[in-house]
Structure formats: structure tokens, C-alpha cells
Design an enzyme around this catalytic site. Structure first.
Site, PDB file in Angstrom:
ATOM      1  N   ALA A  22       0.988  12.741  -5.300  1.00 19.88           N
ATOM      2  CA  ALA A  22       2.003  13.175  -6.117  1.00 19.88           C
ATOM      3  C   ALA A  22       1.729  14.739  -6.523  1.00 19.88           C
ATOM      4  CB  ALA A  22       2.263  12.507  -7.454  1.00 19.88           C
TER       5      ALA A  22
ATOM      6  N   HIS B  33      11.562   0.909 -18.124  1.00 18.67           N
ATOM      7  CA  HIS B  33      10.481  -0.103 -18.960  1.00 18.67           C
ATOM      8  C   HIS B  33      10.229   0.471 -20.377  1.00 18.67           C
ATOM      9  CE1 HIS B  33       9.363  -1.516 -14.705  1.00 18.67           C
ATOM     10  NE2 HIS B  33      10.687  -1.926 -14.782  1.00 18.67           N
TER      11      HIS B  33
ATOM     12  N   GLY C  74       4.960   7.212  -5.853  1.00 16.64           N
ATOM     13  CA  GLY C  74       3.931   6.684  -6.842  1.00 16.64           C
ATOM     14  C   GLY C  74       4.293   5.154  -7.267  1.00 16.64           C
TER      15      GLY C  74
ATOM     16  N   TYR D 232      -2.139  -2.474 -25.941  1.00 18.47           N
ATOM     17  CA  TYR D 232      -1.231  -1.176 -26.184  1.00 18.47           C
ATOM     18  C   TYR D 232      -1.967  -0.153 -26.836  1.00 18.47           C
ATOM     19  CZ  TYR D 232       2.286  -3.767 -23.334  1.00 18.47           C
ATOM     20  OH  TYR D 232       2.966  -3.988 -22.449  1.00 18.47           O
TER      21      TYR D 232
ATOM     22  N   GLN E  59       9.390   4.115 -13.993  1.00 19.67           N
ATOM     23  CA  GLN E  59       8.925   2.707 -14.518  1.00 19.67           C
ATOM     24  C   GLN E  59       7.789   2.709 -15.275  1.00 19.67           C
ATOM     25  OE1 GLN E  59       8.238  -0.016 -10.864  1.00 19.67           O
ATOM     26  NE2 GLN E  59       8.502   2.018  -9.916  1.00 19.67           N
ATOM     27  N   ASN E  60       7.256   4.153 -15.733  1.00 16.73           N
ATOM     28  CA  ASN E  60       6.246   4.288 -16.450  1.00 16.73           C
ATOM     29  C   ASN E  60       6.454   4.472 -17.871  1.00 16.73           C
ATOM     30  OD1 ASN E  60       4.945   4.750 -14.343  1.00 16.73           O
ATOM     31  ND2 ASN E  60       4.848   7.009 -14.115  1.00 16.73           N
ATOM     32  N   VAL E  61       5.717   4.283 -18.696  1.00 12.73           N
ATOM     33  CA  VAL E  61       5.918   3.921 -20.269  1.00 12.73           C
ATOM     34  C   VAL E  61       5.072   5.048 -21.064  1.00 12.73           C
ATOM     35  CG1 VAL E  61       6.517   1.517 -20.034  1.00 12.73           C
ATOM     36  CG2 VAL E  61       4.190   2.041 -20.702  1.00 12.73           C
TER      37      VAL E  61
HETATM   38  C1  BV8 Z   1      13.091  -9.370 -15.206  1.00 13.33           C
HETATM   39  C2  BV8 Z   1       5.996  -1.921 -18.893  1.00 13.33           C
HETATM   40  C3  BV8 Z   1      14.636 -11.263 -15.374  1.00 13.33           C
HETATM   41  C4  BV8 Z   1       5.213  -2.979 -19.560  1.00 13.33           C
HETATM   42  C5  BV8 Z   1       6.390  -3.154 -16.725  1.00 13.33           C
HETATM   43  C6  BV8 Z   1       7.675 -14.661 -11.295  1.00 13.33           C
HETATM   44  C7  BV8 Z   1       7.724 -14.745 -12.451  1.00 13.33           C
HETATM   45  C8  BV8 Z   1       7.945 -13.954 -13.502  1.00 13.33           C
HETATM   46  C9  BV8 Z   1       9.008 -12.656 -13.296  1.00 13.33           C
HETATM   47  C10 BV8 Z   1       9.008 -12.534 -11.754  1.00 13.33           C
HETATM   48  C11 BV8 Z   1       8.656 -13.373 -10.755  1.00 13.33           C
HETATM   49  N1  BV8 Z   1       9.133 -12.812  -9.519  1.00 13.33           N
HETATM   50  C12 BV8 Z   1       9.780 -11.858  -9.995  1.00 13.33           C
HETATM   51  C13 BV8 Z   1       9.723 -11.665 -11.190  1.00 13.33           C
HETATM   52  C14 BV8 Z   1      10.584 -10.530 -11.904  1.00 13.33           C
HETATM   53  C15 BV8 Z   1       9.362  -9.624 -12.270  1.00 13.33           C
HETATM   54  C16 BV8 Z   1       8.822  -8.834 -11.131  1.00 13.33           C
HETATM   55  O1  BV8 Z   1       9.308  -7.965 -10.400  1.00 13.33           O
HETATM   56  N2  BV8 Z   1       7.562  -9.232 -10.765  1.00 13.33           N
HETATM   57  C17 BV8 Z   1       6.762  -8.994  -9.662  1.00 13.33           C
HETATM   58  C18 BV8 Z   1       5.079  -8.898 -10.143  1.00 13.33           C
HETATM   59  C19 BV8 Z   1       6.936  -9.834  -8.615  1.00 13.33           C
HETATM   60  N3  BV8 Z   1      10.314  -8.573 -13.004  1.00 13.33           N
HETATM   61  C20 BV8 Z   1      10.623  -8.802 -14.169  1.00 13.33           C
HETATM   62  O2  BV8 Z   1       9.957  -9.739 -15.019  1.00 13.33           O
HETATM   63  C21 BV8 Z   1      11.348  -7.884 -15.004  1.00 13.33           C
HETATM   64  N4  BV8 Z   1      12.453  -8.634 -15.656  1.00 13.33           N
HETATM   65  O3  BV8 Z   1      13.195  -9.720 -13.853  1.00 13.33           O
HETATM   66  O4  BV8 Z   1      13.967  -9.943 -16.065  1.00 13.33           O
HETATM   67  C22 BV8 Z   1      15.535 -11.522 -16.297  1.00 13.33           C
HETATM   68  C23 BV8 Z   1      17.046 -11.084 -16.013  1.00 13.33           C
HETATM   69  C24 BV8 Z   1      18.073 -11.574 -16.673  1.00 13.33           C
HETATM   70  C25 BV8 Z   1      17.653 -11.723 -18.188  1.00 13.33           C
HETATM   71  C26 BV8 Z   1      16.624 -12.332 -18.589  1.00 13.33           C
HETATM   72  C27 BV8 Z   1      15.304 -11.957 -17.938  1.00 13.33           C
HETATM   73  C28 BV8 Z   1      10.567  -6.743 -15.902  1.00 13.33           C
HETATM   74  C29 BV8 Z   1       9.669  -6.077 -15.033  1.00 13.33           C
HETATM   75  C30 BV8 Z   1       9.244  -5.091 -15.873  1.00 13.33           C
HETATM   76  C31 BV8 Z   1       7.818  -5.302 -16.428  1.00 13.33           C
HETATM   77  N5  BV8 Z   1       6.889  -4.299 -17.199  1.00 13.33           N
HETATM   78  N6  BV8 Z   1       5.924  -2.100 -17.452  1.00 13.33           N
HETATM   79  C32 BV8 Z   1       3.795  -2.037 -19.558  1.00 13.33           C
HETATM   80  O5  BV8 Z   1       3.854  -0.982 -18.990  1.00 13.33           O
HETATM   81  O6  BV8 Z   1       3.056  -2.564 -20.118  1.00 13.33           O
HETATM   82  S1  BV8 Z   1       5.916  -3.416 -15.144  1.00 13.33           S
HETATM   83  C33 BV8 Z   1       4.830  -2.312 -14.833  1.00 13.33           C
HETATM   84  O7  BV8 Z   1       4.257  -2.909 -13.431  1.00 13.33           O
HETATM   85  C34 BV8 Z   1       5.136  -0.796 -14.368  1.00 13.33           C
HETATM   86  O8  BV8 Z   1       6.183  -0.409 -15.308  1.00 13.33           O
HETATM   87  C35 BV8 Z   1       5.590  -0.939 -13.057  1.00 13.33           C
HETATM   88  O9  BV8 Z   1       6.768  -1.299 -13.042  1.00 13.33           O
HETATM   89  C36 BV8 Z   1       4.801  -1.891 -12.535  1.00 13.33           C
HETATM   90  C37 BV8 Z   1       3.599  -1.452 -11.656  1.00 13.33           C
HETATM   91  O10 BV8 Z   1       4.147  -0.995 -10.813  1.00 13.33           O
HETATM   92  P1  BV8 Z   1       3.785   0.707 -10.212  1.00 13.33           P
HETATM   93  O11 BV8 Z   1       4.531   1.438 -11.263  1.00 13.33           O
HETATM   94  O12 BV8 Z   1       4.110   0.598  -8.728  1.00 13.33           O
HETATM   95  O13 BV8 Z   1       2.297   0.867 -10.189  1.00 13.33           O
HETATM   96  P2  BV8 Z   1       1.097   0.181  -9.328  1.00 13.33           P
HETATM   97  O14 BV8 Z   1      -0.127   0.236  -9.981  1.00 13.33           O
HETATM   98  O15 BV8 Z   1       1.599  -1.036  -8.870  1.00 13.33           O
HETATM   99  O16 BV8 Z   1       1.126   1.135  -8.015  1.00 13.33           O
HETATM  100  C38 BV8 Z   1       1.010   2.470  -7.941  1.00 13.33           C
HETATM  101  C39 BV8 Z   1       1.166   3.119  -6.799  1.00 13.33           C
HETATM  102  O17 BV8 Z   1       1.195   4.270  -6.852  1.00 13.33           O
HETATM  103  C40 BV8 Z   1       0.668   2.539  -5.607  1.00 13.33           C
HETATM  104  O18 BV8 Z   1       1.513   2.338  -4.425  1.00 13.33           O
HETATM  105  C41 BV8 Z   1      -0.514   3.585  -5.268  1.00 13.33           C
HETATM  106  O19 BV8 Z   1      -0.660   3.729  -3.772  1.00 13.33           O
HETATM  107  C42 BV8 Z   1       0.405   4.861  -5.707  1.00 13.33           C
HETATM  108  N7  BV8 Z   1      -0.756   5.907  -5.994  1.00 13.33           N
HETATM  109  C43 BV8 Z   1      -1.843   5.742  -6.440  1.00 13.33           C
HETATM  110  N8  BV8 Z   1      -2.304   6.958  -6.884  1.00 13.33           N
HETATM  111  C44 BV8 Z   1      -1.274   7.790  -6.434  1.00 13.33           C
HETATM  112  C45 BV8 Z   1      -0.072   7.202  -6.103  1.00 13.33           C
HETATM  113  N9  BV8 Z   1       1.005   7.838  -5.716  1.00 13.33           N
HETATM  114  C46 BV8 Z   1       1.112   8.772  -5.917  1.00 13.33           C
HETATM  115  N10 BV8 Z   1       0.100   9.725  -6.182  1.00 13.33           N
HETATM  116  C47 BV8 Z   1      -0.958   9.390  -6.674  1.00 13.33           C
HETATM  117  N11 BV8 Z   1      -2.191   9.952  -7.012  1.00 13.33           N
END
Ligand code: BV8
Ligand code: ZN
Length: 245
Positions: free
Chosen positions: A237, A125, A193, A69, A107-109
Site C-alpha cells: 500500500a 467491523h 491489503g 484487545y 475491515q480494520n478496527v
Molecule cells: C457473519 C473485527 C453471520 C474483530 C473481524 C464458519 C464458521 C463461522 C463463521 C463463518 C464460517 N464460514 C464463514 C463464516 C462467516 C465468517 C467468515 O467469513 N469466516 C471466514 C474466516 C471464512 N464471517 C463472519 O462471521 C462475519 N459475520 O457472517 O455473521 C450472521 C449473519 C446474520 C445474522 C447473524 C450472523 C463477521 C466477520 C467479522 C469478523 N471480525 N475483525 C477484530 O479485529 O478483532 S475480521 C478480521 O479478519 C479483519 O477485520 C478482517 O476482516 C479479517 C482479516 O482479513 P484481512 O483484513 O484481509 O487481513 P489478513 O491478515 O487476512 O490479510 C492481509 C492481506 O494484506 C494479505 O492479503 C496480505 O498479502 C496483504 N498485505 C500484507 N502486507 C501488505 C499487504 N497489502 C498491502 N500492503 C502491505 N504492506
């Protein structure tokens, strides 16, 4: 991206009564902040963010997670918001000027939306510059010198942790409430994004669809949300958003 799609979308946005905008790491990509999908650079290449952004990883190796971090904070301190962030700040002003509702959920931090002038941003988040005690949850001083190991809590001596939501952790109640209310009320949802893979954030456009809203995606690539959208603007974006305000 064809000009008329931008013109149509501009008109759709200008006619919206309640606009919900959901952003992910892609909106910060053109500022130079690596997205989660891109390989981590350098030292962090061998780590998968979803393995590091967990309470288990912090419990097992607080120094490793803390320095990841610290590295990300140092990156973010060096970058500026891009025209995509600025366009959303203008979009909010225009919406409020015509008494339309506007909610930005990110979702960004990285805090870049606020730096660009967006107000009342819902940080779904958390924020990487916030920190709290991992034991008594007391909020810490977000300034603090960047130290190698997690600082100790002033109250109970426990290790401080970044004020972000890790995998397996619940979304802060207030953010969840604000985001789900906005999703249920909006007539237009703009999704920018995000790979739409992480829940419950990825469920917000589904709530909007169920409430009868139109959904527009801005992303250079296809995502699981793309087939559910009224319109998809296949671009970045910084290229697309300025043409929508
Ligand atoms: C919860 C903060 C339950 C931290 C983040 C199995 C095991 C464990 C958990 C789970 C599981 N299955 C499902 C889950 C739930 C899990 C989940 O969803 N997992 C996924 C992987 C399947 N979710 C959780 O755990 C959440 N909590 O469920 O709690 C609970 C309920 C009740 C009581 C107790 C517990 C919490 C999830 C939050 C995690 N923290 N971030 C940190 O930043 O360090 S998540 C982090 O990853 C980001 O914040 C963001 O949300 C995610 C990444 O996704 P994106 O932002 O979309 O980014 P990514 O790189 O993926 O994609 C980029 C996109 O941009 C692409 O589409 C690309 O094409 C596009 N792009 C690229 N360039 C551009 C562009 N677009 C526009 N312009 C450009 N130039
Ligand atoms: Zn404490």
C-alpha cells in the site's frame, strides 16, 4: 510495479464517477500493526485471532479476550498512519473536488484512516476504541483507563466488550447498508491489503463486478479475488497508493 501500470491506474481513478475503496489489515501493516495472517507476537503467539474474536471466547474467558484487545489498543496507540492511508485521504479529496462519488469501507478496527484524514469512513467491523455493554449494549466511555478485566456497565453491571464485530456476529446495519449501496453503484472498486477471505466484506467486490464495475487489487500477494480483477498491482500500500493520486 511498472510505471505505466501506475499511470494507467491513475487515469482510471481520475475518470471514475463512483469510486469504492475496500481496505484490510494490509494497509496498516506498514504502520506496524500486525495483520491477521501474520503470527501473533509474544504472549499471543499461541492464539488464533479467529478463535479470540468470537462471542464464545468472550463468554468463556472475558479477561483473556479483554486483555487481547487491550494489548492491540496499546499497539495501535503507538503507530501512525502510513503513506498508503494518506494517499486514500487525498484520493477522496480529489474525487469530491470533481463531484465524483467516493466511499471508503475498511475491515480494520484501528481507526487509522480517520487519523490520516479520510472522512465518513465505513468501519465494517467496528472500532477497537469503542466499547459497549455485552448485556444491555449501552455504549461505554471509550477513554477509560486500560484495566485488566472488562469494566462493568454503568447501567446493568454487565461486562463491557470491545465495539468490534466478532466472527458469527452481524455487520452493523448502517455500515452494511452504506457499503453494499456503494458497491452496487461504483464504476471502479479498489481493493487494498485484504486476503479477501472474510465475508460479507469479501463479497463487496463481487457486488461491484456484478454491477459492471472494474476492480483493481493492490496486494503484494495473490488472493482469491486476484483472478477476478481487471488489474492487479503487486506491491504494498505505501509503495503503490501514493503513485495513484
Ligand atoms: C457473519 C473485527 C453471520 C474483530 C473481524 C464458519 C464458521 C463461522 C463463521 C463463518 C464460517 N464460514 C464463514 C463464516 C462467516 C465468517 C467468515 O467469513 N469466516 C471466514 C474466516 C471464512 N464471517 C463472519 O462471521 C462475519 N459475520 O457472517 O455473521 C450472521 C449473519 C446474520 C445474522 C447473524 C450472523 C463477521 C466477520 C467479522 C469478523 N471480525 N475483525 C477484530 O479485529 O478483532 S475480521 C478480521 O479478519 C479483519 O477485520 C478482517 O476482516 C479479517 C482479516 O482479513 P484481512 O483484513 O484481509 O487481513 P489478513 O491478515 O487476512 O490479510 C492481509 C492481506 O494484506 C494479505 O492479503 C496480505 O498479502 C496483504 N498485505 C500484507 N502486507 C501488505 C499487504 N497489502 C498491502 N500492503 C502491505 N504492506
Ligand atoms: Zn449494561
Amino acid at each position: 510495479m511498472v510505471a505505466e501500470a501506475a499511470a494507467d491506474t491513475r487515469a482510471t481513478i481520475a475518470a471514475a464517477k463512483h469510486l469504492l475503496v475496500l481496505t484490510g489489515a494490509g494497509i496498516s501493516a506498514e504502520s506496524g500493526v500486525p495483520t491477521f495472517r501474520e503470527a501473533q507476537t509474544g504472549l499471543w503467539e499461541r492464539y488464533d485471532p479467529s478463535q479470540l474474536a468470537t462471542p464464545e471466547a468472550f463468554a468463556e474467558d472475558p479477561e483473556l479476550v479483554w486483555s487481547w484487545y487491550r494489548w492491540r489498543r496499546s499497539l495501535i496507540r503507538e503507530v501512525e498512519p502510513n503513506p498508503g492511508h494518506a494517499a486514500l485521504a487525498h484520493m477522496q479529496e480529489a474525487a469530491e473536488a470533481r463531484d465524483a462519488g467516493f466511499t471508503l469501507v475498511t475491515q480494520n478496527v484501528d481507526g487509522l484512516h480517520a487519523v490520516a484524514g479520510s472522512r465518513d469512513v465505513v468501519e465494517f467491523h467496528g472500532n477497537i476504541f469503542d466499547e459497549r455493554c455485552s448485556r444491555c449494549h449501552r455504549p461505554g466511555a471509550t477513554s477509560g483507563p486500560e484495566v485488566e478485566t472488562p469494566p462493568s456497565c454503568e447501567s446493568c453491571g454487565g461486562p463491557m466488550r470491545p465495539g468490534v464485530v466478532w466472527f458469527g456476529e452481524r455487520i452493523p446495519e448502517q455500515a452494511l447498508e452504506a457499503a453494499t449501496t456503494a458497491a452496487g453503484r461504483c464504476d471502479l472498486c479498489l481493493v487494498v491489503g485484504t486476503s479477501s477471505l472474510v465475508h460479507p466484506a469479501a463479497g463487496l467486490p463481487e457486488i461491484a463486478l456484478a454491477a459492471g464495475a472494474r476492480v483493481i487489487e493492490v496486494n503484494p500477494e495473490t488472493t482469491p479475488l486476484s483472478p477476478r480483477c481487471d488489474r492487479v498491482l503487486r506491491g504494498t500500500a505505501a509503495q503503490v497508493l501514493p503513485g495513484l493520486v
